[in-house]
Motif scaffolding. Structure first.
Motif, PDB file in Angstrom:
ATOM      1  N   ASN A  37       0.799  -1.215   0.000  1.00  0.00           N
ATOM      2  CA  ASN A  37       0.000   0.000   0.000  1.00  0.00           C
ATOM      3  C   ASN A  37       0.837   1.273   0.000  1.00  0.00           C
ATOM      4  N   GLU A  38       2.139   1.127  -0.027  1.00  0.00           N
ATOM      5  CA  GLU A  38       3.025   2.289   0.030  1.00  0.00           C
ATOM      6  C   GLU A  38       3.067   2.986  -1.326  1.00  0.00           C
ATOM      7  N   ARG A  39       2.974   4.301  -1.308  1.00  0.00           N
ATOM      8  CA  ARG A  39       2.973   5.050  -2.552  1.00  0.00           C
ATOM      9  C   ARG A  39       4.337   5.023  -3.212  1.00  0.00           C
ATOM     10  N   ILE A  40       4.360   4.856  -4.518  1.00  0.00           N
ATOM     11  CA  ILE A  40       5.594   4.919  -5.296  1.00  0.00           C
ATOM     12  C   ILE A  40       5.637   6.271  -5.997  1.00  0.00           C
ATOM     13  N   THR A  41       6.622   7.074  -5.628  1.00  0.00           N
ATOM     14  CA  THR A  41       6.760   8.426  -6.169  1.00  0.00           C
ATOM     15  C   THR A  41       7.714   8.395  -7.360  1.00  0.00           C
ATOM     16  N   MET A  42       7.283   8.997  -8.469  1.00  0.00           N
ATOM     17  CA  MET A  42       8.028   8.866  -9.718  1.00  0.00           C
ATOM     18  C   MET A  42       8.368  10.212 -10.339  1.00  0.00           C
ATOM     19  N   LYS A  62      -2.493   5.482 -11.133  1.00  0.00           N
ATOM     20  CA  LYS A  62      -2.506   5.963  -9.750  1.00  0.00           C
ATOM     21  C   LYS A  62      -3.549   5.259  -8.885  1.00  0.00           C
ATOM     22  N   ASP A  63      -4.688   4.866  -9.466  1.00  0.00           N
ATOM     23  CA  ASP A  63      -5.764   4.302  -8.663  1.00  0.00           C
ATOM     24  C   ASP A  63      -5.487   2.868  -8.228  1.00  0.00           C
ATOM     25  N   ASN A  64      -4.942   2.061  -9.140  1.00  0.00           N
ATOM     26  CA  ASN A  64      -4.757   0.652  -8.791  1.00  0.00           C
ATOM     27  C   ASN A  64      -3.309   0.278  -8.485  1.00  0.00           C
ATOM     28  N   ARG A  65      -2.359   1.178  -8.675  1.00  0.00           N
ATOM     29  CA  ARG A  65      -0.965   0.870  -8.363  1.00  0.00           C
ATOM     30  C   ARG A  65      -0.377   1.872  -7.370  1.00  0.00           C
ATOM     31  N   ASN A  66      -1.112   2.892  -6.994  1.00  0.00           N
ATOM     32  CA  ASN A  66      -0.678   3.900  -6.026  1.00  0.00           C
ATOM     33  C   ASN A  66       0.630   4.553  -6.463  1.00  0.00           C
ATOM     34  N   VAL A  67       0.617   5.085  -7.685  1.00  0.00           N
ATOM     35  CA  VAL A  67       1.772   5.776  -8.255  1.00  0.00           C
ATOM     36  C   VAL A  67       1.505   7.276  -8.227  1.00  0.00           C
ATOM     37  N   PHE A  68       2.502   8.032  -7.810  1.00  0.00           N
ATOM     38  CA  PHE A  68       2.386   9.493  -7.756  1.00  0.00           C
ATOM     39  C   PHE A  68       3.496  10.105  -8.598  1.00  0.00           C
ATOM     40  N   LYS A 108      15.230  12.555  -2.480  1.00  0.00           N
ATOM     41  CA  LYS A 108      15.098  11.272  -1.790  1.00  0.00           C
ATOM     42  C   LYS A 108      13.659  10.773  -1.747  1.00  0.00           C
ATOM     43  N   GLU A 109      12.696  11.626  -2.057  1.00  0.00           N
ATOM     44  CA  GLU A 109      11.302  11.173  -2.086  1.00  0.00           C
ATOM     45  C   GLU A 109      10.986  10.351  -3.333  1.00  0.00           C
ATOM     46  N   ILE A 110      11.781  10.519  -4.358  1.00  0.00           N
ATOM     47  CA  ILE A 110      11.505   9.829  -5.617  1.00  0.00           C
ATOM     48  C   ILE A 110      12.033   8.393  -5.553  1.00  0.00           C
ATOM     49  N   ASP A 111      11.147   7.446  -5.800  1.00  0.00           N
ATOM     50  CA  ASP A 111      11.495   6.025  -5.753  1.00  0.00           C
ATOM     51  C   ASP A 111      11.947   5.496  -7.109  1.00  0.00           C
ATOM     52  N   ILE A 127      22.333   4.662 -15.176  1.00  0.00           N
ATOM     53  CA  ILE A 127      23.399   4.387 -14.200  1.00  0.00           C
ATOM     54  C   ILE A 127      23.362   5.402 -13.064  1.00  0.00           C
ATOM     55  N   TRP A 128      23.224   6.672 -13.386  1.00  0.00           N
ATOM     56  CA  TRP A 128      23.125   7.693 -12.339  1.00  0.00           C
ATOM     57  C   TRP A 128      21.923   7.419 -11.432  1.00  0.00           C
ATOM     58  N   ALA A 129      20.814   7.047 -12.032  1.00  0.00           N
ATOM     59  CA  ALA A 129      19.614   6.755 -11.241  1.00  0.00           C
ATOM     60  C   ALA A 129      19.839   5.555 -10.325  1.00  0.00           C
ATOM     61  N   CYS A 130      20.454   4.508 -10.842  1.00  0.00           N
ATOM     62  CA  CYS A 130      20.753   3.330 -10.018  1.00  0.00           C
ATOM     63  C   CYS A 130      21.661   3.705  -8.845  1.00  0.00           C
ATOM     64  N   GLN A 131      22.668   4.514  -9.123  1.00  0.00           N
ATOM     65  CA  GLN A 131      23.594   4.935  -8.063  1.00  0.00           C
ATOM     66  C   GLN A 131      22.875   5.735  -6.978  1.00  0.00           C
ATOM     67  N   ALA A 132      21.788   6.394  -7.349  1.00  0.00           N
ATOM     68  CA  ALA A 132      20.999   7.158  -6.379  1.00  0.00           C
ATOM     69  C   ALA A 132      19.919   6.300  -5.723  1.00  0.00           C
ATOM     70  N   GLY A 133      19.897   5.000  -6.056  1.00  0.00           N
ATOM     71  CA  GLY A 133      18.931   4.097  -5.443  1.00  0.00           C
ATOM     72  C   GLY A 133      17.553   4.135  -6.064  1.00  0.00           C
ATOM     73  N   LYS A 134      17.443   4.664  -7.298  1.00  0.00           N
ATOM     74  CA  LYS A 134      16.144   4.748  -7.962  1.00  0.00           C
ATOM     75  C   LYS A 134      15.928   3.538  -8.873  1.00  0.00           C
ATOM     76  N   HIS A 135      14.706   3.039  -8.896  1.00  0.00           N
ATOM     77  CA  HIS A 135      14.320   2.040  -9.885  1.00  0.00           C
ATOM     78  C   HIS A 135      14.118   2.751 -11.221  1.00  0.00           C
ATOM     79  N   VAL A 136      14.297   2.025 -12.336  1.00  0.00           N
ATOM     80  CA  VAL A 136      14.322   2.682 -13.642  1.00  0.00           C
ATOM     81  C   VAL A 136      13.475   1.918 -14.656  1.00  0.00           C
ATOM     82  N   TYR A 137      12.651   2.665 -15.365  1.00  0.00           N
ATOM     83  CA  TYR A 137      12.002   2.194 -16.590  1.00  0.00           C
ATOM     84  C   TYR A 137      12.651   2.976 -17.722  1.00  0.00           C
TER      85      TYR A 137
END
Length: 457
Positions: A37-42, A62-68, A108-111, A127-137
């Protein structure tokens, strides 16, 4: 036919991860799991064209995956007002805007982030995003050259994040069904696959070099690419047709069908032989600055002798097969053949004229809106990415970065052969050519500081 199709569809859920997932990484990654149920901030990075489709799709989840969707990022600030308005209308919240992706990674709020930038930015941005701990599409092709694709895999594993490549066909039920049918011997042993990219394109013209518009952060737009003066005919979208930033239509539309062709052959490896030839036809170099070929035929042979063929036709042409395929695939087996056009497929036994297996036509769950570009299967593919973030499991991704890299490498290897005008032998385990330093030089590039893809990520 119906019984077989029903059986395949019922068994897809339990086997899709095994059939499509890459190998060589941990089955469970607990460090990055988010609660159900945790929001994923993008954030979306690159908001023109396909990036506009990213915005639409993330907002629709946003409604069924809780993406912001918190932030939109692009080096061209001219795009901000319209995109901000669109996000605000969709989710009721005004997004932040940023032109430097590094500031997005600092938040740091962005997942997670999604990339719809030009090809030459896919690797370093990921690569920069991975180094910052972000998941990537990241959109296809996942990389602009072979070296940086391997570095993307290294970064995803090292920083324990999910990286999904935008091969949306991997999330279309009918395409998954067709691949399972092939892998289960539906047309016997598949010995050859063919990908088709028939997209007639006219000249986009020629223009003198000039000064970039004030709203465009041109140095950041160039990023890892070699410095060239600004030219509007090398900019928005036309970057596809210049080697410095793009990979031609073989590496633009082509990667989608390359991915299906390799998937159908069930090849989890690089080819050993590559040959590609073609040229620019019907367009004079005096009227267009295009560098990449508009007509190209590429042939790949794997270690066991199986063949992958790819054809790019950028001028006027008919389609292929009974389905009149222009963007699609064909597969040839010892007992028959299979045609795949979008999400529709038919299988034929030997010399028979009527199909003995196939699918009904499917449409995407993405709303049909001509102002947005989103490939069929897009919403399902994005949703799969979000689900994998929550599970913390790379195997849950329909197209993990390793899978996406092997498919993205094919058009890149083809273009090296095309540019060198000869057949090449590739050593996949080393990701180097056989005794060919000239070709090896084209597996990477000279990066422009500070936009350097590092050896050690």
């Amino acid at each position: 036919m119906t019984q077989r199709r029903d059986f395949i569809k019922k068994s897809l859920v339990g086997t899709a991860g095994i059939a499509m997932g890459g190998l060589g990484f941990s089955a469970k990654s607990y460090g990055s799991i988010l609660g159900a149920n945790e929001r994923i901030t993008m954030a979306v990075i690159g908001i023109r064209g396909q990036g506009n489709g990213h915005i639409r799709t993330w907002c629709s989840l946003k409604d069924n995956r809780n993406v912001f969707l918190k932030t939109i990022c692009d080096v061209d600030e001219e795009l901000y007002p319209e995109r901000v308005k669109r996000v605000e209308e969709a989710i009721g919240t005004k997004p932040l805007t940023e032109w430097d992706m590094r500031k997005v990674f600092d938040d740091k709020e962005i997942d997670a982030v999604s990339f719809a930038t030009p090809n030459h930015w896919h690797a370093l941005g990921t690569i920069w995003a991975c180094q910052a701990g972000k998941h990537v599409y990241v959109e296809k092709p996942s990389n602009h050259n072979v070296f940086e694709g391997r570095k993307m895999i290294d970064a995803a594993r090292k920083y324990n994040v999910r990286v999904q490549v935008g091969f949306q066909n991997r999330s279309i039920a009918n395409v998954m069904e067709a691949m399972k049918f092939l892998h289960e011997g539906g047309i016997g042993d598949v010995y050859m696959s063919k990908g088709l990219c028939y997209k007639p394109r006219d000249s986009f013209g020629i223009a003198p070099d000039g000064m970039p518009p004030e709203n465009l952060h041109y140095d950041m737009w160039l990023g890892p690419a070699q410095w060239r003066p600004y030219n509007e005919k090398r900019g928005h979208y036309n970057w596809h047709w210049h080697w410095n930033t793009g990979n031609g239509d073989t590496g633009n539309q082509g990667p989608h069908q390359f991915d299906i062709a390799r998937w159908g052959l069930n090849k989890d490896e690089h080819p050993v032989s590559i040959f590609s030839t073609g040229g620019i036809y019907g367009i004079s170099p005096k009227e267009c600055s295009q560098e990449t070929p508009n007509t190209q035929t590429s042939l790949f042979t794997y270690e066991d002798g199986k063949v992958l063929e790819f054809e790019t036709r950028g001028r006027y042409t008919h389609g292929e097969s009974s389905l009149d395929i222009k963007i699609g695939n064909m597969f040839y087996g010892t007992d028959g053949y299979l045609e795949l056009n979008g999400s529709t497929w038919k299988a034929f036994r030997q010399r028979e004229k009527e199909p003995f297996a196939g699918s009904e036509k499917e449409t995407s769950e993405v709303p049909q809106d001509p102002t947005f570009r989103a490939a069929p299967g897009g919403a399902e593919h994005y949703a799969n990415f979000i689900d994998a973030i929550r599970s913390g499991n790379d195997y849950d991704l329909h197209c993990d970065i390793r899978e996406g890299f092997y498919s993205s490498a094919l058009p890149i290897l083809a273009n090296i052969s095309y540019r060198l005008k000869r057949e090449l032998t590739f050593r996949g385990s080393y990701e180097k050519f056989a005794n060919d330093p000239e070709a090896d030089m084209m597996l990477s590039r000279n990066y422009r500081k500070p936009y350097v893809v590092p050896e050690d990520v």
